[in-house]
Write a protein that holds these residues in place. Structure first.
Motif, PDB file in Angstrom:
ATOM      1  N   HIS A 144      69.791  48.015   8.881  1.00 48.08           N
ATOM      2  CA  HIS A 144      70.562  46.777   8.769  1.00 48.08           C
ATOM      3  C   HIS A 144      70.649  46.027  10.100  1.00 48.08           C
ATOM      4  O   HIS A 144      70.904  44.827  10.113  1.00 48.08           O
ATOM      5  CB  HIS A 144      71.966  47.060   8.231  1.00 48.08           C
ATOM      6  CG  HIS A 144      71.970  47.374   6.769  1.00 48.08           C
ATOM      7  ND1 HIS A 144      71.821  46.411   5.807  1.00 48.08           N
ATOM      8  CD2 HIS A 144      72.069  48.546   6.109  1.00 48.08           C
ATOM      9  CE1 HIS A 144      71.846  46.982   4.611  1.00 48.08           C
ATOM     10  NE2 HIS A 144      71.994  48.290   4.765  1.00 48.08           N
ATOM     11  N   ASP A 194      71.327  45.403   0.923  1.00 47.42           N
ATOM     12  CA  ASP A 194      71.915  46.230  -0.122  1.00 47.42           C
ATOM     13  C   ASP A 194      72.165  45.312  -1.300  1.00 47.42           C
ATOM     14  O   ASP A 194      72.819  44.277  -1.157  1.00 47.42           O
ATOM     15  CB  ASP A 194      73.243  46.850   0.347  1.00 47.42           C
ATOM     16  CG  ASP A 194      73.031  47.873   1.463  1.00 47.42           C
ATOM     17  OD1 ASP A 194      71.934  48.445   1.542  1.00 47.42           O
ATOM     18  OD2 ASP A 194      73.973  48.080   2.244  1.00 47.42           O
ATOM     19  N   GLU A 208      69.147  56.026  -2.015  1.00 46.62           N
ATOM     20  CA  GLU A 208      69.836  54.727  -2.034  1.00 46.62           C
ATOM     21  C   GLU A 208      69.024  53.723  -2.838  1.00 46.62           C
ATOM     22  O   GLU A 208      68.258  52.945  -2.284  1.00 46.62           O
ATOM     23  CB  GLU A 208      70.023  54.192  -0.600  1.00 46.62           C
ATOM     24  CG  GLU A 208      70.986  54.997   0.246  1.00 46.62           C
ATOM     25  CD  GLU A 208      71.404  54.268   1.522  1.00 46.62           C
ATOM     26  OE1 GLU A 208      70.859  53.182   1.811  1.00 46.62           O
ATOM     27  OE2 GLU A 208      72.274  54.808   2.220  1.00 46.62           O
ATOM     28  N   TRP A 233      69.837  51.066  -4.012  1.00 44.84           N
ATOM     29  CA  TRP A 233      70.250  49.676  -3.753  1.00 44.84           C
ATOM     30  C   TRP A 233      69.727  49.126  -2.419  1.00 44.84           C
ATOM     31  O   TRP A 233      69.877  47.959  -2.130  1.00 44.84           O
ATOM     32  CB  TRP A 233      71.785  49.601  -3.740  1.00 44.84           C
ATOM     33  CG  TRP A 233      72.370  50.483  -2.662  1.00 44.84           C
ATOM     34  CD1 TRP A 233      72.520  50.145  -1.337  1.00 44.84           C
ATOM     35  CD2 TRP A 233      72.811  51.827  -2.777  1.00 44.84           C
ATOM     36  NE1 TRP A 233      73.034  51.215  -0.638  1.00 44.84           N
ATOM     37  CE2 TRP A 233      73.225  52.258  -1.513  1.00 44.84           C
ATOM     38  CE3 TRP A 233      72.904  52.715  -3.868  1.00 44.84           C
ATOM     39  CZ2 TRP A 233      73.720  53.545  -1.281  1.00 44.84           C
ATOM     40  CZ3 TRP A 233      73.391  53.982  -3.628  1.00 44.84           C
ATOM     41  CH2 TRP A 233      73.794  54.388  -2.363  1.00 44.84           C
ATOM     42  N   HIS A 234      69.148  49.977  -1.589  1.00 47.59           N
ATOM     43  CA  HIS A 234      68.799  49.562  -0.214  1.00 47.59           C
ATOM     44  C   HIS A 234      67.305  49.243  -0.110  1.00 47.59           C
ATOM     45  O   HIS A 234      66.460  50.121  -0.256  1.00 47.59           O
ATOM     46  CB  HIS A 234      69.199  50.685   0.760  1.00 47.59           C
ATOM     47  CG  HIS A 234      68.870  50.410   2.200  1.00 47.59           C
ATOM     48  ND1 HIS A 234      69.841  50.132   3.143  1.00 47.59           N
ATOM     49  CD2 HIS A 234      67.687  50.370   2.854  1.00 47.59           C
ATOM     50  CE1 HIS A 234      69.261  49.937   4.322  1.00 47.59           C
ATOM     51  NE2 HIS A 234      67.952  50.079   4.173  1.00 47.59           N
TER      52      HIS A 234
HETATM   53 ZN   LIG Z   1      71.720  49.635   3.148  1.00 51.27          ZN
END
Ligand SMILES: [Zn+2]
Length: 116
Positions: free
Chosen positions: A53, A60, A106, A108-109
């Motif tokens: 990030h 995300d 993850e 969503w990432h």
């Molecule tokens: Zn993330």
């Protein structure tokens, strides 16, 4: 990418994108104050300075009706859509299930890294 998803009837939105090193430090300090061990923290948070990030290229993603930043996101139509279309927009899933980084799955990432 969001516009293309909308055209396909898929509603996606960004939960978070750019995060500074200072903000990452705050997030981790807050968890330590709650008594969460570093081992648990670093399964889900990159150490300050190491998060994708910080680059501004990681997003995300969420979708209505699915709790944010939870594995259940993988069961959504939004995740299905991303799985087949995100690569075409230069995004890849950073942390697939059983990834080699020791980071939790993850779904969503996504990280912007066009191959061409
Ligand atoms: Zn993330």
């Amino acid at each position: 990418m969001k516009a293309a998803a909308t055209q396909d009837g898929i509603d996606i939105f960004i939960i978070s994108a750019f995060r500074s090193v200072a903000r990452q430090t705050e997030i981790i300090d807050a968890k330590r104050k709650k008594g969460i061990s570093d081992q648990e923290i670093f399964k889900v948070n990159a150490p300050p300075g190491r998060s994708e990030h910080h680059t501004g290229k990681a997003i995300d993603v969420g979708t209505p009706g699915s709790p944010p930043l939870e594995e259940a996101f993988e069961n959504t139509k939004a995740f299905q859509w991303l799985s087949s279309h995100a690569n075409g927009f230069g995004f890849r899933l950073s942390y697939p299930r059983n990834n080699g980084y020791g980071i939790a799955y993850e779904p969503w990432h996504w990280f912007y890294s066009p191959s061409s």
